[in-house]
Every structure is written in C-alpha cells, then in structure tokens.
Design a protein around this motif. Structure first.
Motif, PDB file in Angstrom:
ATOM      1  N   PRO A 285       0.835  -1.204   0.000  1.00 28.50           N
ATOM      2  CA  PRO A 285       0.000   0.000   0.000  1.00 28.50           C
ATOM      3  C   PRO A 285       0.869   1.253   0.000  1.00 28.50           C
ATOM      4  O   PRO A 285       1.968   1.259   0.561  1.00 28.50           O
ATOM      5  CB  PRO A 285      -0.790  -0.125   1.312  1.00 28.50           C
ATOM      6  N   VAL A 286       0.377   2.312  -0.627  1.00 29.97           N
ATOM      7  CA  VAL A 286       1.150   3.552  -0.667  1.00 29.97           C
ATOM      8  C   VAL A 286       1.407   4.079   0.737  1.00 29.97           C
ATOM      9  O   VAL A 286       2.400   4.770   0.988  1.00 29.97           O
ATOM     10  CB  VAL A 286       0.429   4.608  -1.531  1.00 29.97           C
ATOM     11  N   ALA A 287       0.538   3.719   1.692  1.00 28.16           N
ATOM     12  CA  ALA A 287       0.742   4.144   3.075  1.00 28.16           C
ATOM     13  C   ALA A 287       2.069   3.653   3.623  1.00 28.16           C
ATOM     14  O   ALA A 287       2.697   4.318   4.447  1.00 28.16           O
ATOM     15  CB  ALA A 287      -0.402   3.642   3.959  1.00 28.16           C
ATOM     16  N   ASP A 288       2.528   2.491   3.152  1.00 29.68           N
ATOM     17  CA  ASP A 288       3.815   1.986   3.629  1.00 29.68           C
ATOM     18  C   ASP A 288       4.980   2.814   3.097  1.00 29.68           C
ATOM     19  O   ASP A 288       6.021   2.908   3.742  1.00 29.68           O
ATOM     20  CB  ASP A 288       3.991   0.517   3.253  1.00 29.68           C
ATOM     21  N   ALA A 289       4.824   3.411   1.914  1.00 29.08           N
ATOM     22  CA  ALA A 289       5.849   4.334   1.427  1.00 29.08           C
ATOM     23  C   ALA A 289       5.922   5.554   2.336  1.00 29.08           C
ATOM     24  O   ALA A 289       7.013   6.060   2.638  1.00 29.08           O
ATOM     25  CB  ALA A 289       5.544   4.757  -0.006  1.00 29.08           C
ATOM     26  N   ALA A 290       4.760   6.024   2.797  1.00 30.45           N
ATOM     27  CA  ALA A 290       4.735   7.150   3.727  1.00 30.45           C
ATOM     28  C   ALA A 290       5.373   6.776   5.056  1.00 30.45           C
ATOM     29  O   ALA A 290       6.136   7.547   5.644  1.00 30.45           O
ATOM     30  CB  ALA A 290       3.299   7.621   3.944  1.00 30.45           C
ATOM     31  N   ARG A 291       5.076   5.575   5.526  1.00 33.00           N
ATOM     32  CA  ARG A 291       5.662   5.132   6.800  1.00 33.00           C
ATOM     33  C   ARG A 291       7.173   4.975   6.671  1.00 33.00           C
ATOM     34  O   ARG A 291       7.919   5.308   7.591  1.00 33.00           O
ATOM     35  CB  ARG A 291       5.023   3.819   7.232  1.00 33.00           C
ATOM     36  N   LEU A 292       7.625   4.445   5.539  1.00 37.65           N
ATOM     37  CA  LEU A 292       9.057   4.263   5.366  1.00 37.65           C
ATOM     38  C   LEU A 292       9.769   5.609   5.254  1.00 37.65           C
ATOM     39  O   LEU A 292      10.866   5.781   5.792  1.00 37.65           O
ATOM     40  CB  LEU A 292       9.327   3.415   4.127  1.00 37.65           C
ATOM     41  N   ALA A 293       9.145   6.570   4.579  1.00 37.54           N
ATOM     42  CA  ALA A 293       9.717   7.918   4.534  1.00 37.54           C
ATOM     43  C   ALA A 293       9.829   8.483   5.943  1.00 37.54           C
ATOM     44  O   ALA A 293      10.840   9.103   6.310  1.00 37.54           O
ATOM     45  CB  ALA A 293       8.854   8.827   3.660  1.00 37.54           C
TER      46      ALA A 293
END
Length: 332
Positions: A285-293
C-alpha cells in the motif's frame, strides 16, 4: 486521527471504523454485540464469563447447552466464536470466544488474534454494526496487557468487516491506560494516510517528482563534517552528514506533502523486514511508502547518516517510485 470525547472516554477514528476505549462493565454496554471471554465448556465460569451469564440470565446458558449438545460436543475450540441471545443484557447478542492461555514457550498470538477476527466475522453474519470487547486472556490466562493490546488493536483495525463501531471495555485504569498508549502508537490506518496524500494539490506532487527527476549522482553523494582531528585530545564535534541542496529540497517537499505520518515508526521498522531497503514496496500500500519515509527522515534526527543509508540501499528511490505510481495510477 485521535479524539477525546466530552465523556472522557478515549476514541480513535481508524479508517471507517470507530474504536473506543472505556473503563466500565461490559454487561452494561448497549451495543449490538458483547463478546464473552468464555471457557471452552460454554457453561459459564468466572470473570467476564460469569458476569455475562449472571446479568444475562438463564436464556444464555440454555442456548449454550444447545450448542454443546449439537455443534460443540467437545466444547468451543480456542480462537473460535459462536453467538447466542444476550438474554437480559442491553445488547442484542452475545458472541462467545475462547482465549488462549499465555505461554512463554509457545507463540499463541495467532489464537488471540483469531478470537477477535472470528468474533467480528460472526458479528457480520448477524448483521451487527457495533461490538463491545473485553481484554480477552489478560485475566486468569495471564496474557501481558501491553502485548495483548498490540495484538488485538492491530487485528481489529485491519479486519475485513462491516462493523462500524468497536468498543474495548477495560476493567481498570491500568488496562485503559495501556490500551490508550498502544492505540496512540499505532497511528493512522492505510486509508487515513492515503486520504491525507490525496488531499494534497497536484502541483505539490508535480514539484516533488520534478525535483526527484533532476537529482544527479553528485546530488546523492553524502559528505561528512566534524569528528576528531588527528592527534586531537578532549571533546570534539561528532561527525554529521551533509546532504546536497537538491536532496534537501526533495526531502522538504516530502515533509510538506505530509508524507511524514505520526506512528510508532521504530516498532514498524523492526516488524517490517521487507521494507527497510525498499524491497517489496512496489506491491505494498502507498501508506507503507509514507511510513518508510517517516522512518528514515525522523530517524535522521537521532542517528546521523540515516538518509545516506536510504540512498545506498535503494529505499529512497523505492519510496519515490511507489508514490509516483500511486499518484499516476491510483490517486482518486
């Protein structure tokens, strides 16, 4: 988003499901369903089980006996759930589920999660929209409260269910405070994060991708300043990373897009082995890209060179690639 209602109960709006924490008596909850931390016999017991049978009256026990005489001759297995009438309780139904006894030698967290998942499944079959849970297995079954809170809150908020309103009824102040702390640490759901990203104007996203496309190999090189000089004695400046203006601009836009989200980033980082180097992020999910950032940018405050690590491992490019794909193909 976390809110504190006027009645001082603690609630979090997680996706479309509202999760509420209350200190009180589960037998007094006027929800569609109350969940009973039953024993396998389905014939009553102590704690929550005994209280539900006492307040609900003999109708509950009568249906439990019918279940034992038919479907569950050997008792209800641990982790499964079944519904009966709620008798005299203000709820419409009672869902009985059997929690696991905590063990230090065996991981039974899957069984504890199953109690909640199966209870929600049965509630959906009943057509219920609101459910009240106790803290299953944290009493005589000795499950540590904080560990239980992490398991069950994570399970409930990620469940595929039509339930709109879930209440956790905690018996004492310590249990309430533990669940509250864990709920805050979980942070926003995938849906909430994606909604925040979708609300940002297109020009902000276009700026991010233009800046990212313009990065050169030289822009991604990291230099270090500080540290002891040869032969120097005494306290000296700790070495710190220096990033290029072009990379700083990319990171600033990421922060401005509100990609940096409030959540327990260190716990997520430890629990997500696929993502620290960006591997697997394209399918996540794109949310995981936000969390990783968030993980890398926030960690930079405490550990010099975290952004350098993200560059060298490919995680930074994986984050930007996932965000771009979402923006071009998935954003609504």
């Amino acid at each position: 988003m976390l809110i504190l209602p006027e009645n001082a109960d603690h609630a979090g709006i997680l996706g479309r499901m509202k999760i509420t924490l209350v200190r009180g008596d589960i037998t007094q909850q006027a929800t569609d369903v109350v969940v009973n931390a039953a024993n396998s016999s389905l014939l009553g017991g102590g704690g929550v089980d005994g209280a539900i049978h006492r307040h609900g009256g003999p109708e509950i026990l009568a249906e439990c006996r019918q279940l034992r005489a038919s479907r569950y001759g050997k008792g209800l297995p641990t982790g499964q759930a079944v519904a009966t009438t709620a008798g005299k309780l203000p709820a419409r139904w009672v869902i009985h589920t059997v929690g696991p006894v905590h063990s230090v030698k065996e991981d039974r967290s899957g069984l504890l999660a199953s109690c909640y998942r199966e209870s929600l499944r049965v509630a959906d079959e009943l057509g219920a929209r609101s459910v009240a849970f106790p803290a299953i297995s944290t009493g005589v079954y000795r499950w540590p409260m904080e560990d239980a809170a992490r398991i069950v809150l994570g399970t409930v908020r990620s469940a595929d269910t039509r339930i709109d309103d879930v209440t956790f009824v905690l018996f004492d102040v310590e249990a309430y405070q533990t669940f509250e702390r864990v709920l805050r640490g979980l942070g926003p759901t995938d849906e909430e994060i994606e909604a925040v990203l979708a609300a940002r104007p297109s020009e902000h996203w276009e700026k991010l991708f233009a800046l990212a496309d313009a990065l050169t190999d030289a822009d991604l090189e990291v230099t270090w300043e500080g540290g002891p000089e040869p032969g120097e004695e005494g306290v000296s400046e700790m070495p710190h990373a220096i990033y290029s203006d072009a990379l700083d601009a990319v990171l600033s836009v990421l922060v401005g897009l509100q990609v940096i989200v409030p959540f327990d980033w260190s716990a997520w980082h430890r629990a997500t082995p696929l993502f620290p180097d960006g591997n697997g992020l394209d399918q996540a999910p794109v949310a995981d890209a936000a969390r990783l950032a968030t993980t890398f940018i926030r960690a930079e405050r405490f550990s010099e060179g975290t952004i350098q690590e993200a560059i060298q491992s490919g995680a930074l490019h994986a984050i930007l690639r996932r965000l771009r794909h979402w923006y071009q193909n998935e954003r609504q």
